[in-house]
Design a protein around this motif. Structure first.
Motif, mmCIF file in Angstrom:
data_model
loop_
_atom_site.group_PDB
_atom_site.id
_atom_site.type_symbol
_atom_site.label_atom_id
_atom_site.label_comp_id
_atom_site.label_asym_id
_atom_site.label_seq_id
_atom_site.Cartn_x
_atom_site.Cartn_y
_atom_site.Cartn_z
ATOM 1 N N GLN A 140 -21.147 53.907 87.230
ATOM 2 C CA GLN A 140 -20.153 52.974 87.743
ATOM 3 C C GLN A 140 -20.120 51.726 86.857
ATOM 4 N N ASP A 141 -18.913 51.336 86.446
ATOM 5 C CA ASP A 141 -18.760 50.159 85.584
ATOM 6 C C ASP A 141 -18.699 48.890 86.440
ATOM 7 N N LEU A 142 -19.809 48.199 86.509
ATOM 8 C CA LEU A 142 -19.830 46.952 87.264
ATOM 9 C C LEU A 142 -20.913 46.036 86.714
ATOM 10 N N ARG A 143 -20.807 44.784 87.074
ATOM 11 C CA ARG A 143 -21.825 43.792 86.750
ATOM 12 C C ARG A 143 -22.280 43.138 88.057
ATOM 13 N N TYR A 144 -23.566 42.898 88.156
ATOM 14 C CA TYR A 144 -24.142 42.382 89.390
ATOM 15 C C TYR A 144 -25.085 41.240 89.058
ATOM 16 N N GLY A 145 -24.881 40.090 89.693
ATOM 17 C CA GLY A 145 -25.714 38.932 89.412
ATOM 18 C C GLY A 145 -26.111 38.187 90.671
ATOM 19 N N ARG A 146 -26.703 37.040 90.473
ATOM 20 C CA ARG A 146 -27.118 36.167 91.580
ATOM 21 C C ARG A 146 -26.173 34.975 91.670
ATOM 22 N N LEU A 147 -25.906 34.528 92.887
ATOM 23 C CA LEU A 147 -25.076 33.345 93.102
ATOM 24 C C LEU A 147 -25.792 32.426 94.090
ATOM 25 N N LEU A 148 -26.212 31.275 93.596
ATOM 26 C CA LEU A 148 -26.849 30.267 94.437
ATOM 27 C C LEU A 148 -25.759 29.412 95.064
ATOM 28 N N ALA A 149 -25.597 29.551 96.370
ATOM 29 C CA ALA A 149 -24.565 28.779 97.070
ATOM 30 C C ALA A 149 -25.196 27.543 97.710
ATOM 31 N N VAL A 161 -17.918 31.652 98.038
ATOM 32 C CA VAL A 161 -17.339 32.997 98.135
ATOM 33 C C VAL A 161 -15.894 32.996 97.649
ATOM 34 N N GLN A 162 -15.121 32.029 98.087
ATOM 35 C CA GLN A 162 -13.715 31.974 97.678
ATOM 36 C C GLN A 162 -13.583 31.776 96.176
ATOM 37 N N GLN A 163 -14.455 30.972 95.590
ATOM 38 C CA GLN A 163 -14.431 30.778 94.138
ATOM 39 C C GLN A 163 -14.775 32.074 93.412
ATOM 40 N N PHE A 164 -15.751 32.814 93.939
ATOM 41 C CA PHE A 164 -16.131 34.093 93.340
ATOM 42 C C PHE A 164 -14.980 35.092 93.431
ATOM 43 N N ILE A 165 -14.290 35.113 94.563
ATOM 44 C CA ILE A 165 -13.127 35.998 94.707
ATOM 45 C C ILE A 165 -12.047 35.616 93.692
ATOM 46 N N ALA A 166 -11.816 34.328 93.537
ATOM 47 C CA ALA A 166 -10.798 33.856 92.581
ATOM 48 C C ALA A 166 -11.133 34.254 91.151
ATOM 49 N N GLN A 167 -12.417 34.419 90.874
ATOM 50 C CA GLN A 167 -12.854 34.826 89.538
ATOM 51 C C GLN A 167 -12.853 36.342 89.362
ATOM 52 N N GLY A 168 -12.391 37.053 90.385
ATOM 53 C CA GLY A 168 -12.295 38.505 90.289
ATOM 54 C C GLY A 168 -13.391 39.266 90.984
ATOM 55 N N GLY A 169 -14.207 38.588 91.774
ATOM 56 C CA GLY A 169 -15.296 39.256 92.476
ATOM 57 C C GLY A 169 -14.804 40.310 93.455
ATOM 58 N N LYS A 170 -15.520 41.421 93.524
ATOM 59 C CA LYS A 170 -15.119 42.539 94.381
ATOM 60 C C LYS A 170 -15.999 42.706 95.619
ATOM 61 N N GLY A 171 -17.207 42.141 95.583
ATOM 62 C CA GLY A 171 -18.081 42.304 96.735
ATOM 63 C C GLY A 171 -19.355 41.514 96.561
ATOM 64 N N SER A 202 -14.232 43.341 81.563
ATOM 65 C CA SER A 202 -13.350 44.179 82.375
ATOM 66 C C SER A 202 -14.102 44.837 83.521
ATOM 67 N N PHE A 203 -15.331 44.444 83.729
ATOM 68 C CA PHE A 203 -16.157 45.074 84.741
ATOM 69 C C PHE A 203 -15.919 44.459 86.120
ATOM 70 N N ALA A 204 -16.044 45.301 87.135
ATOM 71 C CA ALA A 204 -16.011 44.799 88.505
ATOM 72 C C ALA A 204 -17.246 43.943 88.732
ATOM 73 N N GLN A 205 -17.052 42.826 89.417
ATOM 74 C CA GLN A 205 -18.116 41.850 89.590
ATOM 75 C C GLN A 205 -18.652 41.843 91.026
ATOM 76 N N TYR A 206 -19.983 41.857 91.143
ATOM 77 C CA TYR A 206 -20.659 41.783 92.431
ATOM 78 C C TYR A 206 -21.829 40.802 92.296
ATOM 79 N N VAL A 207 -22.211 40.190 93.411
ATOM 80 C CA VAL A 207 -23.333 39.259 93.400
ATOM 81 C C VAL A 207 -24.130 39.370 94.696
ATOM 82 N N VAL A 208 -25.305 38.821 94.670
ATOM 83 C CA VAL A 208 -26.049 38.530 95.895
ATOM 84 C C VAL A 208 -26.019 37.021 96.061
ATOM 85 N N ILE A 209 -25.629 36.571 97.255
ATOM 86 C CA ILE A 209 -25.464 35.150 97.538
ATOM 87 C C ILE A 209 -26.558 34.696 98.505
#
Length: 279
Positions: A35-44, A53-63, A6-13
Motif C-alpha cells: 500500500q502506497d502511504l506515509r505514516y507519521g506522528r502529529l503532536l497536537a 486535525v482540520q489542518q492535516f485534512i487540508a494538507q491531504g490527510g486521509k486518516g 503523491s502518497f496517502a498521508q496518515y498520522v497518529v495524533i
C-alpha cells in the motif's frame, strides 16, 4: 509531514506522541500489503486537537490514529460514528472522506482478536471477569459480548461505575449474564480475567482475591512492558496463564489499517519484531 509527495498521508495524533509505536507498525503493514502511504506522528496542542486535525485534512490527510488525551475529543469531532465507537464513547481511529470524518474504535476488537486468534482462546461460553470500569473497559465491552461469553462480571473500586456499564450494555448481552461488583466481592474463579485498570502503570495490582485465578485461567493485562506486569506476576503465582497487551496494540492497529485501506494486514511479523525490542 511536509514531504507528502503523491502518497496517502496518515498520522497518529497525541500529546505526548514521540513514544508511539504506531508509525513503525503501520509502515510495516503498508510494506507488507504493498500500500502506497506515509505514516507519521502529529503532536497536537492540548487545546488544539480539532484545529490540528482540520489542518492535516487540508494538507491531504486521509486518516489518523488518536491516542491520549484526545480520544473523547475525536469522538466529538467525528461527523459519523461506527457502532463500536458509539458503544465505547471514544474514538481512536479517524477516516477522512471528503467532508465526512468517520470515527471508529478498534481497541476492543484488537483485544478480542489477540485473545481469540493469537492466544488461541475461544471466548464463547466462558466466564469473564473485567477489572475496571473506565474508558479501557468500556471500549472492550461490545466486542467481548459479541464473542458470546456465558458470564461477564465487571468489578471496580467504585461499584456504581461498574453498574453504569451494566445498564448501558445490557441490551447487547445476547444471553450473557452481566453483573457488577466491588473488587472485595470477588471470590470465585473465572476462565478469563482482563485487567483494564491503570494499576500496572503504578506498578500495582487491583485489590482482588487470589481465588479469581485457577490453573485454567487466562489472565490478560491490557498493559505491556519489558517485564511481566505486577498483575501478570500475581496471576502467575496463583497458577494462571498470563498474557500482556502487546498483541492488543498490534491488532487494534491492524483493524485501523483495514478501516482506512480495506486490506487486512498480517500481524505476526510486526508482533514478533516489537516483542524482540522488549527482550
Amino acid at each position: 509531514m511536509n514531504d507528502t509527495g503523491s502518497f496517502a498521508q496518515y498520522v497518529v495524533i497525541g500529546n505526548p506522541i514521540a513514544h508511539s509505536k504506531s508509525p513503525e507498525i503501520q509502515t510495516r503493514f503498508a510494506a507488507d500489503t504493498a500500500q502506497d502511504l506515509r505514516y507519521g506522528r502529529l503532536l497536537a496542542p492540548l487545546n488544539g486537537f480539532a484545529a490540528a486535525v482540520q489542518q492535516f485534512i487540508a494538507q491531504g490527510g486521509k486518516g489518523a490514529n488518536v491516542t491520549v488525551p484526545f480520544k473523547l475529543q475525536a469522538y466529538a469531532l467525528a461527523s459519523s460514528l461506527t457502532a463500536r465507537a458509539k458503544a465505547a464513547g471514544a474514538v481512536n481511529t479517524l477516516k477522512f472522506d471528503g467532508a465526512d470524518i468517520l470515527g471508529d474504535n478498534t481497541d476492543g476488537i484488537g483485544l478480542v482478536t489477540d485473545i481469540a486468534r493469537n492466544a488461541g482462546y475461544d471466548l464463547a461460553g466462558k466466564k469473564i471477569l473485567l477489572l475496571g470500569a473506565g474508558g479501557a473497559a468500556r471500549g472492550a465491552m461490545l466486542p467481548l459480548l459479541q464473542s458470546a461469553p456465558l458470564q461477564l462480571v465487571i468489578a471496580n473500586r467504585t461499584p456504581a461505575k461498574a453498574d453504569e456499564l451494566i445498564q448501558k450494555f445490557q441490551p447487547c448481552a445476547q444471553g450473557c449474564a452481566l453483573t457488577a461488583c466491588a473488587f472485595a466481592d470477588l471470590q470465585q474463579p473465572f476462565d478469563l480475567v482482563i485487567n483494564a485498570t491503570s494499576a500496572s502503570l503504578q506498578a500495582d495490582v487491583p485489590p482482588i482475591a487470589p481465588q479469581v485465578f485457577g490453573a485454567a485461567t487466562l489472565a490478560y493485562d491490557m498493559m505491556y512492558g519489558r517485564q511481566p506486569t505486577p498483575f501478570m506476576q500475581f496471576a502467575a503465582a496463583q497458577g494462571a496463564q498470563v498474557r500482556d497487551g502487546l498483541g492488543m496494540l498490534v491488532e487494534q492497529a491492524a483493524e485501523s489499517f483495514f478501516v482506512w485501506r480495506g486490506v487486512r494486514p498480517r500481524t505476526d511479523a510486526v508482533f514478533a519484531a516489537l516483542r524482540a525490542q522488549l527482550s
